[in-house]
Scaffold this motif. Structure first.
Motif, PDB file in Angstrom:
ATOM      1  N   LEU A 157       0.849  -1.110  -0.023  1.00  0.00           N
ATOM      2  CA  LEU A 157      -0.017  -0.132  -0.063  1.00  0.00           C
ATOM      3  C   LEU A 157       0.867   1.178   0.047  1.00  0.00           C
ATOM      4  O   LEU A 157       1.140   1.943  -0.901  1.00  0.00           O
ATOM      5  N   LEU A 158       1.778   1.596   1.230  1.00  0.00           N
ATOM      6  CA  LEU A 158       2.515   2.534   1.147  1.00  0.00           C
ATOM      7  C   LEU A 158       3.443   2.410   0.231  1.00  0.00           C
ATOM      8  O   LEU A 158       4.193   3.640  -0.135  1.00  0.00           O
ATOM      9  N   ILE A 159       4.297   1.446   0.249  1.00  0.00           N
ATOM     10  CA  ILE A 159       5.454   1.163  -0.839  1.00  0.00           C
ATOM     11  C   ILE A 159       5.385   1.510  -2.052  1.00  0.00           C
ATOM     12  O   ILE A 159       6.237   1.705  -3.017  1.00  0.00           O
ATOM     13  N   ARG A 160       4.077   1.463  -2.412  1.00  0.00           N
ATOM     14  CA  ARG A 160       3.726   1.881  -4.072  1.00  0.00           C
ATOM     15  C   ARG A 160       2.800   3.212  -3.870  1.00  0.00           C
ATOM     16  O   ARG A 160       1.763   2.871  -4.083  1.00  0.00           O
ATOM     17  N   PRO A 161       3.446   4.127  -3.891  1.00  0.00           N
ATOM     18  CA  PRO A 161       2.511   5.561  -3.915  1.00  0.00           C
ATOM     19  C   PRO A 161       1.596   5.553  -4.851  1.00  0.00           C
ATOM     20  O   PRO A 161       2.005   5.186  -6.138  1.00  0.00           O
ATOM     21  N   GLY A 162       0.328   5.862  -4.726  1.00  0.00           N
ATOM     22  CA  GLY A 162      -0.749   5.896  -5.495  1.00  0.00           C
ATOM     23  C   GLY A 162      -1.513   4.926  -5.517  1.00  0.00           C
ATOM     24  O   GLY A 162      -2.641   4.730  -5.948  1.00  0.00           O
ATOM     25  N   THR A 163      -1.361   3.885  -4.590  1.00  0.00           N
ATOM     26  CA  THR A 163      -1.968   2.433  -4.392  1.00  0.00           C
ATOM     27  C   THR A 163      -3.296   2.947  -3.573  1.00  0.00           C
ATOM     28  O   THR A 163      -4.532   2.361  -3.886  1.00  0.00           O
ATOM     29  N   ALA A 164      -3.146   3.750  -2.593  1.00  0.00           N
ATOM     30  CA  ALA A 164      -4.324   4.225  -1.731  1.00  0.00           C
ATOM     31  C   ALA A 164      -5.338   4.668  -2.673  1.00  0.00           C
ATOM     32  O   ALA A 164      -6.432   4.384  -2.448  1.00  0.00           O
ATOM     33  N   GLU A 165      -4.966   5.662  -3.523  1.00  0.00           N
ATOM     34  CA  GLU A 165      -5.760   6.408  -4.458  1.00  0.00           C
ATOM     35  C   GLU A 165      -6.733   5.273  -5.288  1.00  0.00           C
ATOM     36  O   GLU A 165      -7.777   5.415  -5.564  1.00  0.00           O
ATOM     37  N   LEU A 166      -5.746   4.180  -5.824  1.00  0.00           N
ATOM     38  CA  LEU A 166      -6.409   3.293  -6.595  1.00  0.00           C
ATOM     39  C   LEU A 166      -7.524   2.394  -5.624  1.00  0.00           C
ATOM     40  O   LEU A 166      -8.469   1.945  -6.333  1.00  0.00           O
ATOM     41  N   LEU A 167      -7.119   2.135  -4.615  1.00  0.00           N
ATOM     42  CA  LEU A 167      -8.011   1.400  -3.683  1.00  0.00           C
ATOM     43  C   LEU A 167      -9.338   2.159  -3.613  1.00  0.00           C
ATOM     44  O   LEU A 167     -10.398   1.475  -3.647  1.00  0.00           O
ATOM     45  N   ASP A 168      -9.165   3.400  -3.338  1.00  0.00           N
ATOM     46  CA  ASP A 168     -10.499   4.525  -3.143  1.00  0.00           C
ATOM     47  C   ASP A 168     -11.099   4.123  -4.414  1.00  0.00           C
ATOM     48  O   ASP A 168     -12.429   3.922  -4.427  1.00  0.00           O
ATOM     49  N   GLN A 169     -10.616   4.142  -5.538  1.00  0.00           N
ATOM     50  CA  GLN A 169     -11.308   4.210  -6.860  1.00  0.00           C
ATOM     51  C   GLN A 169     -11.925   2.811  -7.191  1.00  0.00           C
ATOM     52  O   GLN A 169     -13.010   2.619  -7.514  1.00  0.00           O
ATOM     53  N   ALA A 170     -11.432   1.863  -6.561  1.00  0.00           N
ATOM     54  CA  ALA A 170     -11.522   0.363  -6.704  1.00  0.00           C
ATOM     55  C   ALA A 170     -13.120   0.207  -5.831  1.00  0.00           C
ATOM     56  O   ALA A 170     -13.972  -0.486  -6.209  1.00  0.00           O
ATOM     57  N   MET A 171     -12.965   0.672  -4.673  1.00  0.00           N
ATOM     58  CA  MET A 171     -14.325   0.613  -3.863  1.00  0.00           C
ATOM     59  C   MET A 171     -15.581   1.261  -4.560  1.00  0.00           C
ATOM     60  O   MET A 171     -16.683   0.959  -4.501  1.00  0.00           O
ATOM     61  N   LYS A 172     -15.031   2.495  -5.292  1.00  0.00           N
ATOM     62  CA  LYS A 172     -16.103   3.129  -5.985  1.00  0.00           C
ATOM     63  C   LYS A 172     -16.530   2.303  -7.342  1.00  0.00           C
ATOM     64  O   LYS A 172     -17.778   2.471  -7.765  1.00  0.00           O
ATOM     65  N   ALA A 173     -15.526   1.687  -7.752  1.00  0.00           N
ATOM     66  CA  ALA A 173     -15.806   1.008  -9.207  1.00  0.00           C
ATOM     67  C   ALA A 173     -16.345  -0.454  -8.824  1.00  0.00           C
ATOM     68  O   ALA A 173     -16.625  -1.292  -9.855  1.00  0.00           O
ATOM     69  N   GLY A 174     -16.816  -0.673  -7.511  1.00  0.00           N
ATOM     70  CA  GLY A 174     -17.679  -1.892  -7.328  1.00  0.00           C
ATOM     71  C   GLY A 174     -16.998  -3.028  -6.308  1.00  0.00           C
ATOM     72  O   GLY A 174     -17.791  -4.235  -6.408  1.00  0.00           O
ATOM     73  N   ALA A 175     -15.854  -2.688  -5.814  1.00  0.00           N
ATOM     74  CA  ALA A 175     -15.475  -3.926  -5.072  1.00  0.00           C
ATOM     75  C   ALA A 175     -16.030  -3.549  -3.680  1.00  0.00           C
ATOM     76  O   ALA A 175     -16.608  -2.499  -3.416  1.00  0.00           O
ATOM     77  N   ASN A 176     -16.410  -4.841  -3.146  1.00  0.00           N
ATOM     78  CA  ASN A 176     -17.294  -5.003  -1.658  1.00  0.00           C
ATOM     79  C   ASN A 176     -16.661  -4.849  -0.642  1.00  0.00           C
ATOM     80  O   ASN A 176     -16.941  -4.456   0.396  1.00  0.00           O
ATOM     81  N   VAL A 177     -15.199  -5.271  -0.420  1.00  0.00           N
ATOM     82  CA  VAL A 177     -14.516  -5.390   0.592  1.00  0.00           C
ATOM     83  C   VAL A 177     -12.945  -4.890   0.336  1.00  0.00           C
ATOM     84  O   VAL A 177     -12.592  -4.697  -0.645  1.00  0.00           O
ATOM     85  N   LEU A 178     -12.509  -4.011   1.582  1.00  0.00           N
ATOM     86  CA  LEU A 178     -11.023  -3.528   1.350  1.00  0.00           C
ATOM     87  C   LEU A 178     -10.041  -4.462   1.642  1.00  0.00           C
ATOM     88  O   LEU A 178     -10.399  -4.878   2.780  1.00  0.00           O
TER      89      LEU A 178
END
Lengths: 395, 395
Positions: A157-178
């Motif tokens: 997550l932290l070691i690849r900057p930009g991942t948190a933002e992608l997770l945020d988009q993923a939740m908006k794009a239909g993922a159910n669980v983080l």
């Protein structure tokens, strides 16, 4: 949706009875049901009736199921496997949509009607794998299989900057669980890593499933941080720990307080019953009040050549790992891939009583234990009230 | 015996070639063989060709294979299982002849052409079980399956007076190998127990196979006594240690000298790859020069409901236990149930080169690793030069 009458089956190896399915749900079970007109009839022939099987932890998106054999020459470190896979998927154009669909169908043919899959989200692939699995989820929903998608930061997550933002988009794009991953061993900054992760979960009001491979004291440290945040944010009954190997390493004096906190907070544990690592003690966890569910983890991928979508085989492997030999012990192995699986993932209307969704599996076995050790062909699979497979093959 | 020409197979996943079988042996392998007239022809279709699989440790005589389900309510101690089984077999009149035949046939159908079975010898049953398995050995010999019988004092040697005399009779009645069991934990007098056992072996000039479940230091102590006697009596290359769990418990400083002595004396190790116990480290043992072979142990009996006669599944379980993921590592798992198995049991003329007995297994798999993880149907099984099974069914 038509009615379905299944004659002469033995729920959980109990006395023979008939099952009436109406509107996608179990309407009645009993020895002498009133059968409505225009009802499709299936002859059970005295088969053992199980509820639909539950896969609590797999990776549909990364499987090589059905593809040409992948020659595994990967190194032994976790980071070797992560880096190798991300590079392979990028270079090969591995198709998460088609592969996840093939494996989800194979799961259904073998009686798995509810399934939680992790899907890699990283800065190289973006949401590509997620998009593919969302398509699979829709396709399988039409066949009565429920899929939960975990947006999983496999590369950190932290070691690849930009991942948190992608997770945020993923939740908006239909993922159910983080999803989360080893906040010490991979991310290197456990407090900040978990703060970011729980922050995202709070914002999306979603459950968490954290892969915790970290051993011994390090894993216990991370687990404590996770439990602190679960409590502080009121996320009771919304957090799963996958693997939790540290709970297999710790002495009882260190382990048991963690289990007590997990039980109190409704934090569940997902195990594959790994044969090659220390694993959380199944019976101790259950006695402490922790729900333990079973999962395959990856199935035939770049991490490992093993695995297949048969949750009865997973129950067998859990049974072998925990030395479950008595019939009453094997009931526990089945529980990991049925009721505990559904409870741990939050799948609703699960079970074999009237009102439950009609997810049904018929096998020729005298007992539950025999179903696990022999893994017989699935004679009939009903998902959401519809017959979807016979003799191990989808309709 | 007629000649047999098998076209287009890939030995150990190598280049495609043909195999000529004459007089029960492999006469030639190659891409452009001269085929004699009147030769039966089998089309391999590019299948993977493996040598006949080898079961290094099972208990044909006590299986409940194919019988009504046995509800396991047995206690957890070794003595609980031993006493329960002896009493059950006595009371039920369990038929060692019929049961061992059924399981041996199932082994052959799945490609196992050589097999070592232990047979209980005790003062309650006498030689009854042995007599049954001797009949099975004769019946299976006609089908090309070689069975070694170990006269095994399952209920103890010294602790049940009269057992040594029965073992003596068992060797005269056709057993091939003498069995032993935990000289400390079961017999309670390791020196005298092993002296009696080795004395019998010396008198009969037979190999030994000793089940050593004893953990840690106790097991190491017993193993040392066994190695002392192996050396003193010149029994190099004639002693097998089954299980040897102690070797999984010990620190390298204690373990490695034992492994060095085992290697020097040609003492082999038999493992099931138990998922629930510490097991001898496979790769360490092999690097030390110790032959490690695989076995199922009991299959569906009063001890345990698990198991089946598929040695590819056993290879998979060994692979899972030892975390063998790379293709070259899975070659080792196969070795445990092929070449190392044959070498460890002393089965002769084993392999895939001209002159070897024609024990051949064809499966649809691209690689050895895939054969292990997928355990495909056995397309064709040849035993002693004859086609004995197709598609998993005996002719």
């Amino acid at each position: 949706m038509n009615s379905l009458w299944i004659r002469n089956v033995r729920p959980m190896a109990g006395a023979p009875l008939d099952v009436l399915v109406q509107g996608g749900r179990i309407a009645a079970l009993g020895p002498s049901l009133q059968v409505p007109p225009d009802c499709a009839i299936e002859e059970g022939g005295g088969a053992l009736l199980l509820p639909g099987l539950v896969e609590g932890h797999t990776h549909l998106d990364k499987t090589l199921w059905g593809m040409d054999w992948y020659r595994n020459e990967v190194g032994t470190r976790l980071s070797d496997k992560i880096d190798n896979e991300r590079a392979f998927r990028h270079a090969s154009g591995h198709d998460a949509a088609g592969q996840s669909l093939a494996l989800a169908q194979a799961f259904l043919a073998l009686g798995t009607t509810r399934l939680r899959t992790h899907v890699d989200i990283d800065t190289q692939a973006g949401l590509r794998h997620l998009d593919g699995v969302v398509c699979t989820r829709e396709a399988m929903e039409r066949l009565g299989q429920q899929i939960q998608i975990v947006a999983f930061p496999q590369s950190g997550l932290l070691i690849r900057p930009g991942t948190a933002e992608l997770l945020d988009q993923a939740m908006k794009a239909g993922a159910n669980v983080l999803g989360g991953l080893d906040p010490c061993a991979i991310d290197g900054d456990p407090v900040r890593s978990l703060d970011v992760l729980f922050g995202l979960a709070e914002r999306h009001g979603c459950p968490l499933d954290i892969h915790l491979h970290e051993p011994g004291a390090m894993g216990a440290f991370s687990l404590d941080l996770i439990l602190d945040r679960t409590q502080a944010l009121g996320m009771q009954n919304k957090v799963a720990i996958s693997h939790g190997f540290c709970l297999g390493d710790l002495a009882p004096a260190e382990r048991d307080p963690l289990l007590a906190r997990m039980a109190a907070l409704g934090v569940v544990l997902v195990t594959t019953g790994s044969a090659s690592r220390n694993v959380p003690p199944l019976m101790v966890c259950r006695h402490a009040g922790v729900t333990v569910l079973g999962g395959n983890d990856g199935i035939r991928d770049t991490w490992s050549p093993y695995g297949n979508p048969d949750m009865l085989e997973r129950a067998m492997l859990i049974g072998l790992r925990y030395n479950l030999r008595r019939d009453d012990e094997l009931d526990v192995a089945l529980d990991c891939v049925t009721h505990a699986g559904a409870r741990g993932c939050g799948f609703e209307s699960y079970g074999l009583v009237p009102g439950d969704r009609a997810d049904l599996v018929l096998v020729d076995a005298q007992t539950v234990a025999q179903a696990i050790v022999a893994r017989p062909v699935r004679k009939l699979v009903v998902a959401g009230g519809q017959v979807v497979a016979r003799d191990g093959m989808l309709n």
